[in-house]
Design an enzyme around this catalytic site. Sequence first.
Site, PDB file in Angstrom:
ATOM      1  N   GLY A 178      -3.328   9.811   3.084  1.00 24.56           N
ATOM      2  CA  GLY A 178      -2.969  10.646   4.245  1.00 24.56           C
ATOM      3  C   GLY A 178      -4.221  11.232   4.882  1.00 24.56           C
ATOM      4  O   GLY A 178      -4.207  12.333   5.432  1.00 24.56           O
ATOM      5  N   GLY A 202      -4.547  12.666   8.616  1.00 24.94           N
ATOM      6  CA  GLY A 202      -3.752  13.824   9.018  1.00 24.94           C
ATOM      7  C   GLY A 202      -4.603  15.071   9.226  1.00 24.94           C
ATOM      8  O   GLY A 202      -5.831  15.039   9.120  1.00 24.94           O
ATOM      9  N   GLN A 203      -3.895  16.176   9.493  1.00 25.52           N
ATOM     10  CA  GLN A 203      -4.595  17.436   9.826  1.00 25.52           C
ATOM     11  C   GLN A 203      -5.509  17.885   8.690  1.00 25.52           C
ATOM     12  O   GLN A 203      -6.660  18.235   8.921  1.00 25.52           O
ATOM     13  CB  GLN A 203      -3.559  18.535  10.139  1.00 25.52           C
ATOM     14  CG  GLN A 203      -4.177  19.781  10.743  1.00 25.52           C
ATOM     15  CD  GLN A 203      -3.280  21.016  10.642  1.00 25.52           C
ATOM     16  OE1 GLN A 203      -2.128  20.937  10.211  1.00 25.52           O
ATOM     17  NE2 GLN A 203      -3.810  22.151  11.026  1.00 25.52           N
ATOM     18  N   ASP A 216      -4.678   5.767   4.704  1.00 25.84           N
ATOM     19  CA  ASP A 216      -3.525   6.287   5.436  1.00 25.84           C
ATOM     20  C   ASP A 216      -2.633   5.099   5.784  1.00 25.84           C
ATOM     21  O   ASP A 216      -3.083   3.951   5.763  1.00 25.84           O
ATOM     22  CB  ASP A 216      -3.983   7.003   6.729  1.00 25.84           C
ATOM     23  CG  ASP A 216      -2.953   8.014   7.232  1.00 25.84           C
ATOM     24  OD1 ASP A 216      -3.221   9.226   7.130  1.00 25.84           O
ATOM     25  OD2 ASP A 216      -1.875   7.590   7.722  1.00 25.84           O
ATOM     26  N   ILE A 217      -1.391   5.371   6.118  1.00 22.07           N
ATOM     27  CA  ILE A 217      -0.469   4.291   6.494  1.00 22.07           C
ATOM     28  C   ILE A 217      -0.817   3.742   7.874  1.00 22.07           C
ATOM     29  O   ILE A 217      -0.373   2.666   8.267  1.00 22.07           O
ATOM     30  CB  ILE A 217       0.995   4.796   6.450  1.00 22.07           C
ATOM     31  CG1 ILE A 217       1.972   3.629   6.415  1.00 22.07           C
ATOM     32  CG2 ILE A 217       1.285   5.748   7.591  1.00 22.07           C
ATOM     33  CD1 ILE A 217       3.391   4.017   6.076  1.00 22.07           C
ATOM     34  N   ARG A 218      -1.630   4.486   8.601  1.00 21.54           N
ATOM     35  CA  ARG A 218      -2.026   4.070   9.960  1.00 21.54           C
ATOM     36  C   ARG A 218      -3.524   4.238  10.113  1.00 21.54           C
ATOM     37  O   ARG A 218      -4.167   4.928   9.303  1.00 21.54           O
ATOM     38  CB  ARG A 218      -1.320   4.943  10.998  1.00 21.54           C
ATOM     39  CG  ARG A 218      -1.712   6.407  10.830  1.00 21.54           C
ATOM     40  CD  ARG A 218      -1.073   7.333  11.844  1.00 21.54           C
ATOM     41  NE  ARG A 218      -1.248   8.729  11.489  1.00 21.54           N
ATOM     42  CZ  ARG A 218      -2.167   9.542  12.006  1.00 21.54           C
ATOM     43  NH1 ARG A 218      -3.016   9.106  12.902  1.00 21.54           N
ATOM     44  NH2 ARG A 218      -2.238  10.806  11.626  1.00 21.54           N
ATOM     45  N   ASP A 252       0.173   2.115   2.344  1.00 24.74           N
ATOM     46  CA  ASP A 252       1.451   2.835   2.316  1.00 24.74           C
ATOM     47  C   ASP A 252       1.653   3.352   0.883  1.00 24.74           C
ATOM     48  O   ASP A 252       1.880   2.569  -0.039  1.00 24.74           O
ATOM     49  CB  ASP A 252       2.588   1.882   2.721  1.00 24.74           C
ATOM     50  CG  ASP A 252       3.949   2.563   2.658  1.00 24.74           C
ATOM     51  OD1 ASP A 252       4.033   3.731   2.215  1.00 24.74           O
ATOM     52  OD2 ASP A 252       4.946   1.908   3.048  1.00 24.74           O
ATOM     53  N   TYR A 294      12.352  19.951   3.579  1.00 26.65           N
ATOM     54  CA  TYR A 294      10.927  19.970   3.232  1.00 26.65           C
ATOM     55  C   TYR A 294      10.679  20.914   2.044  1.00 26.65           C
ATOM     56  O   TYR A 294      10.022  20.546   1.066  1.00 26.65           O
ATOM     57  CB  TYR A 294      10.148  20.442   4.465  1.00 26.65           C
ATOM     58  CG  TYR A 294       8.660  20.625   4.288  1.00 26.65           C
ATOM     59  CD1 TYR A 294       7.817  19.533   4.116  1.00 26.65           C
ATOM     60  CD2 TYR A 294       8.096  21.908   4.351  1.00 26.65           C
ATOM     61  CE1 TYR A 294       6.439  19.716   4.001  1.00 26.65           C
ATOM     62  CE2 TYR A 294       6.727  22.088   4.248  1.00 26.65           C
ATOM     63  CZ  TYR A 294       5.902  20.990   4.072  1.00 26.65           C
ATOM     64  OH  TYR A 294       4.538  21.179   3.962  1.00 26.65           O
ATOM     65  N   LYS A 328       9.358  20.135  -1.764  1.00 22.09           N
ATOM     66  CA  LYS A 328       8.158  20.765  -2.330  1.00 22.09           C
ATOM     67  C   LYS A 328       8.509  21.492  -3.637  1.00 22.09           C
ATOM     68  O   LYS A 328       7.749  21.456  -4.599  1.00 22.09           O
ATOM     69  CB  LYS A 328       7.530  21.740  -1.326  1.00 22.09           C
ATOM     70  CG  LYS A 328       6.881  21.063  -0.120  1.00 22.09           C
ATOM     71  CD  LYS A 328       5.703  20.199  -0.507  1.00 22.09           C
ATOM     72  CE  LYS A 328       4.964  19.646   0.693  1.00 22.09           C
ATOM     73  NZ  LYS A 328       3.921  18.665   0.332  1.00 22.09           N
TER      74      LYS A 328
HETATM   75  N1  LIG Z   1      -0.720  21.569   7.750  1.00 26.17           N
HETATM   76  C1  LIG Z   1      -0.127  22.618   7.195  1.00 26.17           C
HETATM   77  O1  LIG Z   1      -0.089  23.694   7.778  1.00 26.17           O
HETATM   78  C2  LIG Z   1       0.452  22.501   5.809  1.00 26.17           C
HETATM   79  C3  LIG Z   1       0.999  23.648   5.200  1.00 26.17           C
HETATM   80  C4  LIG Z   1       1.559  23.540   3.923  1.00 26.17           C
HETATM   81  C5  LIG Z   1       1.513  22.331   3.251  1.00 26.17           C
HETATM   82  N2  LIG Z   1       0.987  21.228   3.850  1.00 26.17           N
HETATM   83  C6  LIG Z   1       0.989  19.955   3.093  1.00 26.17           C
HETATM   84  O2  LIG Z   1      -0.291  19.363   3.093  1.00 26.17           O
HETATM   85  C7  LIG Z   1      -0.172  17.932   3.146  1.00 26.17           C
HETATM   86  C8  LIG Z   1      -0.930  17.382   4.346  1.00 26.17           C
HETATM   87  O3  LIG Z   1      -0.440  17.993   5.516  1.00 26.17           O
HETATM   88  P1  LIG Z   1      -1.005  17.661   6.973  1.00 26.17           P
HETATM   89  O4  LIG Z   1      -0.755  18.851   7.805  1.00 26.17           O
HETATM   90  O5  LIG Z   1      -2.376  17.112   6.889  1.00 26.17           O
HETATM   91  O6  LIG Z   1       0.024  16.530   7.420  1.00 26.17           O
HETATM   92  P2  LIG Z   1      -0.132  15.449   8.597  1.00 26.17           P
HETATM   93  O7  LIG Z   1       1.237  15.063   9.010  1.00 26.17           O
HETATM   94  O8  LIG Z   1      -1.107  15.909   9.612  1.00 26.17           O
HETATM   95  O9  LIG Z   1      -0.796  14.215   7.811  1.00 26.17           O
HETATM   96  C9  LIG Z   1      -0.100  13.420   6.887  1.00 26.17           C
HETATM   97  C10 LIG Z   1      -0.717  12.036   6.916  1.00 26.17           C
HETATM   98  O10 LIG Z   1      -0.005  11.208   5.981  1.00 26.17           O
HETATM   99  C11 LIG Z   1       0.126   9.921   6.556  1.00 26.17           C
HETATM  100  N3  LIG Z   1       1.248   9.210   5.927  1.00 26.17           N
HETATM  101  C12 LIG Z   1       2.577   9.325   6.220  1.00 26.17           C
HETATM  102  N4  LIG Z   1       3.292   8.478   5.450  1.00 26.17           N
HETATM  103  C13 LIG Z   1       2.414   7.831   4.656  1.00 26.17           C
HETATM  104  C14 LIG Z   1       2.536   6.850   3.652  1.00 26.17           C
HETATM  105  N5  LIG Z   1       3.746   6.343   3.313  1.00 26.17           N
HETATM  106  N6  LIG Z   1       1.428   6.390   3.034  1.00 26.17           N
HETATM  107  C15 LIG Z   1       0.210   6.883   3.369  1.00 26.17           C
HETATM  108  N7  LIG Z   1       0.012   7.824   4.323  1.00 26.17           N
HETATM  109  C16 LIG Z   1       1.110   8.282   4.953  1.00 26.17           C
HETATM  110  C17 LIG Z   1       0.331  10.172   8.048  1.00 26.17           C
HETATM  111  O11 LIG Z   1       0.002   9.015   8.801  1.00 26.17           O
HETATM  112  C18 LIG Z   1      -0.616  11.347   8.290  1.00 26.17           C
HETATM  113  O12 LIG Z   1      -1.898  10.916   8.718  1.00 26.17           O
HETATM  114  C19 LIG Z   1       1.337  17.653   3.157  1.00 26.17           C
HETATM  115  O13 LIG Z   1       1.791  17.461   1.848  1.00 26.17           O
HETATM  116  C20 LIG Z   1       1.919  18.933   3.711  1.00 26.17           C
HETATM  117  O14 LIG Z   1       3.239  19.107   3.280  1.00 26.17           O
HETATM  118  C21 LIG Z   1       0.462  21.291   5.114  1.00 26.17           C
END
Ligand SMILES: NC(=O)c1ccc[n+]([C@@H]2O[C@H](COP(=O)([O-])OP(=O)(O)OC[C@H]3O[C@@H](n4cnc5c(N)ncnc54)[C@H](O)[C@@H]3O)[C@@H](O)[C@H]2O)c1
Length: 314
Positions: A8, A11-12, A34-36, A52, A142, A146
């Site tokens: 992942g 992602g953010q 990442d998946i993408r 994936d 969600y 968790k």
């Molecule tokens: N951002 C927040 O504020 C926040 C707060 C609490 C917890 N979290 C947790 O932190 C983690 C990361 O959050 P984030 O904000 O970076 O999420 P995000 O959605 O920005 O990034 C998630 C990434 O996972 C990738 N992904 C989705 N399905 C996939 C798969 N099957 N295989 C591989 N990659 C895959 C997506 O393409 C994406 O790039 C998550 O578990 C989220 O629940 C985030």
Amino acid sequence: MAKTLIIGACGQIGSELSAKLREKHGKDNIIASDIREGSEDIMNAGPFEVLDATDFHALQDTILHYDIDTVYLMAAMLSGTAEKFPMKAWQLNMETLFNVLNLAKENKISKVFWPSSIAVFGPTTPKMDTPQQTVMEPSTVYGISKQAGERWCEYYFKRYGVDVRSIRYPGLISYKTPPGGGTTDYAIEIFHSAAKGEKYTSFLSEETALPMMYMDDAIKATIQLMEADADDVKVRSSYNLGGISFTPKVLADAIRKEVPGFEIDYEPDFRQPIADSWPSKIDDTEAQKDWNWQHEYDLEAMVSAMLKGVKSLK
Ligand SMILES: NC(=O)c1ccc[n+]([C@@H]2O[C@H](COP(=O)([O-])OP(=O)(O)OC[C@H]3O[C@@H](n4cnc5c(N)ncnc54)[C@H](O)[C@@H]3O)[C@@H](O)[C@H]2O)c1
């Protein structure tokens, strides 16, 4: 040098975590996946795999190919999006966790980071200074995923000795990568509007207080926890992590000190009841005690860093 896989990574959080770990341990030791495909920055700054994580065999092949020691599992479906696709969210959030935990159980990897969230709490949890151990009746898919994940992490630690570590992140605020569909995304979008001189319409009401944290603090906490001595990591479900707590109104007032005339209005949507079910402020005494956690960014410092960061993107 032991190698690390980030799942992942586009992602953010994953994108900033990958950059920080590459800077710290050398680009060839951090495999981003990442998946993408993601930004050029992530894909060209070190090894990158399209993977994936629900595919156990593909994940195992990548781990064996690169001789991975540590996995950061950042793939998940976040709170807002998960309410639209409950079964898909459950499947993604649980399957990826089981795949990684089972590879650790089979000694194919030795350390795992998996993030939890303040979404594990629910409407019956004390809202102020929410303790590490308290009532947890999450009301979102969600949050349910968790909470179940936390229970499984502790189970794999106790039953199979898996070294899994976790943090209940609050809402994370950053500018480099767009947020991924969470309930706290307003606290990022607002900066993009402010920097463009536009009015912002918040999807949460003005008095909705939620725990938040600037991304630099979250990355620091994650790495600090992963570097702590295993014996010091007493909580194997997930650590509470505090930061700052504010409402959309308080945030808008703080932005107005730097962007005079900034305007906000409020049109709460389906994310309001999700926010209403979460704590306002988190007690993170256990993290402070066990691995010396201390956040750095207060509201003012976060607002300055975000406005500067968002403007630098133009
Ligand atoms: N951002 C927040 O504020 C926040 C707060 C609490 C917890 N979290 C947790 O932190 C983690 C990361 O959050 P984030 O904000 O970076 O999420 P995000 O959605 O920005 O990034 C998630 C990434 O996972 C990738 N992904 C989705 N399905 C996939 C798969 N099957 N295989 C591989 N990659 C895959 C997506 O393409 C994406 O790039 C998550 O578990 C989220 O629940 C985030």
